[in-house]
Design a protein around this motif. Sequence first.
Motif, PDB file in Angstrom:
ATOM      1  N   UNK A  43       0.841  -1.205   0.000  1.00 11.52           N
ATOM      2  CA  UNK A  43       0.000   0.000   0.000  1.00 11.52           C
ATOM      3  C   UNK A  43       0.873   1.251   0.000  1.00 11.52           C
TER       4      UNK A  43
ATOM      5  N   UNK B 249       1.730   5.108  -2.608  1.00  5.37           N
ATOM      6  CA  UNK B 249       1.562   6.484  -2.153  1.00  5.37           C
ATOM      7  C   UNK B 249       2.727   7.311  -2.660  1.00  5.37           C
TER       8      UNK B 249
ATOM      9  N   UNK C  91      -0.343  11.486  -4.591  1.00  2.00           N
ATOM     10  CA  UNK C  91      -1.405  10.882  -3.780  1.00  2.00           C
ATOM     11  C   UNK C  91      -0.877  10.656  -2.366  1.00  2.00           C
TER      12      UNK C  91
ATOM     13  N   UNK D 296      -3.046   8.396   0.225  1.00  2.00           N
ATOM     14  CA  UNK D 296      -3.636   7.157  -0.294  1.00  2.00           C
ATOM     15  C   UNK D 296      -3.814   6.100   0.788  1.00  2.00           C
TER      16      UNK D 296
ATOM     17  N   UNK E 283      -6.557   6.938   3.138  1.00  2.00           N
ATOM     18  CA  UNK E 283      -7.872   6.829   2.492  1.00  2.00           C
ATOM     19  C   UNK E 283      -8.338   5.380   2.402  1.00  2.00           C
ATOM     20  N   UNK E 284      -7.422   4.493   2.032  1.00  2.00           N
ATOM     21  CA  UNK E 284      -7.801   3.078   1.930  1.00  2.00           C
ATOM     22  C   UNK E 284      -8.154   2.519   3.300  1.00  2.00           C
TER      23      UNK E 284
ATOM     24  N   UNK F 230     -11.591   3.479   4.350  1.00  3.23           N
ATOM     25  CA  UNK F 230     -12.595   2.621   3.713  1.00  3.23           C
ATOM     26  C   UNK F 230     -12.651   1.264   4.404  1.00  3.23           C
ATOM     27  N   UNK F 231     -11.478   0.756   4.775  1.00  3.14           N
ATOM     28  CA  UNK F 231     -11.408  -0.534   5.445  1.00  3.14           C
ATOM     29  C   UNK F 231     -12.141  -0.497   6.783  1.00  3.14           C
TER      30      UNK F 231
ATOM     31  N   UNK G  86     -14.481   1.493   7.722  1.00  2.00           N
ATOM     32  CA  UNK G  86     -15.921   1.621   7.451  1.00  2.00           C
ATOM     33  C   UNK G  86     -16.507   0.255   7.114  1.00  2.00           C
ATOM     34  N   UNK G  87     -15.737  -0.499   6.324  1.00  3.71           N
ATOM     35  CA  UNK G  87     -16.122  -1.864   5.959  1.00  3.71           C
ATOM     36  C   UNK G  87     -16.281  -2.728   7.210  1.00  3.71           C
TER      37      UNK G  87
ATOM     38  N   UNK H 101     -12.475 -10.819   5.504  1.00  5.40           N
ATOM     39  CA  UNK H 101     -11.187 -11.485   5.296  1.00  5.40           C
ATOM     40  C   UNK H 101     -10.512 -10.897   4.067  1.00  5.40           C
ATOM     41  N   UNK H 102     -11.296 -10.694   3.024  1.00  8.16           N
ATOM     42  CA  UNK H 102     -10.781 -10.136   1.776  1.00  8.16           C
ATOM     43  C   UNK H 102     -10.216  -8.738   1.946  1.00  8.16           C
ATOM     44  N   UNK H 103     -10.993  -7.854   2.547  1.00  8.41           N
ATOM     45  CA  UNK H 103     -10.498  -6.484   2.641  1.00  8.41           C
ATOM     46  C   UNK H 103      -9.360  -6.349   3.643  1.00  8.41           C
TER      47      UNK H 103
ATOM     48  N   UNK I 179      -7.146  -8.552   4.165  1.00  9.75           N
ATOM     49  CA  UNK I 179      -6.004  -9.079   3.431  1.00  9.75           C
ATOM     50  C   UNK I 179      -5.444  -8.035   2.475  1.00  9.75           C
ATOM     51  N   UNK I 180      -6.319  -7.289   1.830  1.00  9.87           N
ATOM     52  CA  UNK I 180      -5.890  -6.279   0.858  1.00  9.87           C
ATOM     53  C   UNK I 180      -5.149  -5.111   1.486  1.00  9.87           C
TER      54      UNK I 180
END
Lengths: 183, 157
Positions: free
Chosen positions: B32, B36, B40, B43, B46-47, B50-51, B53-54, B86-88, B90-91
């Motif tokens: 990640x 950046x 940006x 970055x 920001x990610x 979102x995580x 919030x998820x 699990x997906x997010x 991991x990302x």
Amino acid sequence: MAEVLRPEKLEMSNDTSSLASPELLHVLAVDDSMVDRKFIERLLRVSSCKVTVVDSATRALQYLGLDGENSSVGFEDLKINLIMTDYSMPGMTGYELLKKIKESSAFREIPVVIMSSENILPRIDRCLEEGAEDFLLKPVKLADVKRLRDSLMKAEDVAFENLMYKRELEANDVYSQLKRAKI
Amino acid sequence: MNAGIAQLQMQFRDYTISLYQQGFLDDQFTELKKLQDDGSPDFVAEVLLLFFEDCVKLIGNMARALDKSTGTVDFSQVGASVHQLKGSSSSVGAKRVKGLCVTFKEYCEAQNYEGCVRCLQQVDIEYKTLKTKLQDMFNLEKQIVQAGGVVPQVDID
């Protein structure tokens, strides 16, 4: 040659390559996860790609104009060089999207890459059998995208060189014909 | 060189390394950071936003799906949200959260109610802990920049 032969007269297309622009690959990315969409978009931008991101397979089909409805984007304007899609998505899966794309005469030549967090061999086999270009394990890394881009650009270079060579042959052929006709 | 900046930079470096060593972050977080740049600069933040919030959304889904008062528990519904989390995680390199999701998923598949409830509680605590730790890390970055310094690249081996 004393005279310059204009392309229109020879009825040659001005489209020199299928790339969106000489340097940029235009990628359509499909993923239902907001986090992954943000991530893949940035990943592709950093790798000098033009990116369009959608959140479902249905939206991807709409964008491509394959959903049966009239789409606002004409085929002539739409130059997608690569589709990257998540496998597990609600509604239509990435696998089903892959099948639809390969069934379409307009888009079947576009490479489709499947992304998945699960390393399931039968799944990978099935996707490759259906014509997927590659299968990437999530989380996707910069190196994965670079590798993909390099192999696609190489394929484009080869296609471009072949096209240029073919043009040269055509141009030489026309020139000889004109010469014989004493124009 | 300004001693204040050097000290902040060292603090930042040590703190970041500790997050990796304690298993909060893994090398996907490093990926990640690679994305950046000056164009940006926010970055990663920001990610991560979102995580988090998820996390709130998905943990809410899991809690609702595990609520016995609404009828029988649909473990596949719980599992679907766990899979997404699990997906997010991991990302973004949220290693502990991801690890918990793996265990959680197994409990879902085994339809183990108590196990699921335990995992739910743990994953809630874990993402909140990570959020606090990362906020501290971002604050250190901010202090360095405000003091006129540059945020150092931290190499994790």
